[in-house]
Design a protein around this motif. Structure first.
Motif, PDB file in Angstrom:
ATOM      1  N   ARG A   1       2.184   1.919  -3.962  1.00 45.42           N
ATOM      2  CA  ARG A   1       1.552   1.967  -4.064  1.00 45.42           C
ATOM      3  C   ARG A   1       1.346   3.425  -4.434  1.00 45.42           C
ATOM      4  NH1 ARG A   1      -2.519  -3.288  -4.479  1.00 45.42           N
ATOM      5  NH2 ARG A   1      -1.421  -3.923  -6.775  1.00 45.42           N
TER       6      ARG A   1
ATOM      7  N   ARG B   1       4.351   5.416  -5.700  1.00 44.60           N
ATOM      8  CA  ARG B   1       4.452   5.222  -7.035  1.00 44.60           C
ATOM      9  C   ARG B   1       2.575   5.994  -7.610  1.00 44.60           C
ATOM     10  NH1 ARG B   1       6.619   2.527 -11.443  1.00 44.60           N
ATOM     11  NH2 ARG B   1       4.923   1.887 -12.022  1.00 44.60           N
TER      12      ARG B   1
ATOM     13  N   GLU C   1       0.971  -1.273  -0.010  1.00 43.64           N
ATOM     14  CA  GLU C   1      -0.433  -0.203  -0.005  1.00 43.64           C
ATOM     15  C   GLU C   1       0.850   0.930   0.563  1.00 43.64           C
ATOM     16  OE1 GLU C   1      -3.424   2.078  -0.144  1.00 43.64           O
ATOM     17  OE2 GLU C   1      -3.145   0.106  -0.332  1.00 43.64           O
TER      18      GLU C   1
END
Length: 187
Positions: free
Chosen positions: A156, A159, A153
């Motif tokens: 992500r 990113r 998580e």
């Protein structure tokens, strides 16, 4: 410019050029590659025509055709000189494979077809590798998410933030000082 030719005393041609009118100016487009290429093509066609005339003159040669023969030989030399000068302005590179195909009596379009087919094959291989890496990345993220859900998580989120920053920088670089967006040139 008007061009005319006169015959010299020994059968040689003497080119004479005169201005069409004193008030007109001629613009040379020696920087235009297409114009340069067209000039070379025209010179090649003139040379081929002169060679044909030479063939006809030589095949039916007699003493009275000596002067036309000399004139045509002189015209051939002058046109070949002109062609050489014009060709210096052209930057055309022909792959040796094409010349070899022509020497072998084959169609040069075969080379183009083979190059395109090779590019398509390499493109498919590269696309396959890209798809395989995407599938591997997706599979690794799924496995990592099961083993380390908190870390995935966080990954992500990082990113997403990185992608947003990259997008913002790209838009800022394509923005003009007045706030307008630069248009990308179409190819």
């Amino acid at each position: 410019m008007e061009s005319s030719q006169t015959t010299g005393g020994n059968g040689t041609l003497n080119p004479q050029t005169t201005d069409a009118s004193p008030g007109t100016s001629t613009t040379s487009s020696s920087d235009d590659p297409k114009q340069n290429l067209n000039q070379v093509i025209n010179s090649i066609q003139k040379t081929l025509g002169t060679i044909h005339q030479l063939y006809l003159t030589v095949s039916s040669f007699n003493v009275s055709s000596q002067l036309p023969l000399l004139q045509r030989l002189n015209a051939l030399v002058m046109e070949m000189d002109n062609m050489a000068k014009l060709s210096e302005k052209c930057n055309i590179q022909i792959p040796m494979e094409v010349l070899n195909l022509i020497d072998d009596g084959k169609n040069p379009d075969e080379f183009t077809r083979d190059v395109l087919n090779s590019c398509i094959a390499k493109n498919q291989i590269t696309k396959g590798k890209t798809d395989a890496f995407k599938a591997l990345r997706k599979h690794l993220l799924e496995e990592l998410e099961q083993a380390f859900p908190d870390e995935v998580e966080d990954y992500r989120e990082i990113r997403a933030a990185s992608a947003a920053e990259t997008m913002r920088l790209a838009q800022a670089q394509s923005m003009l000082p007045n706030g307008d967006v630069k248009l990308k040139p179409e190819m």
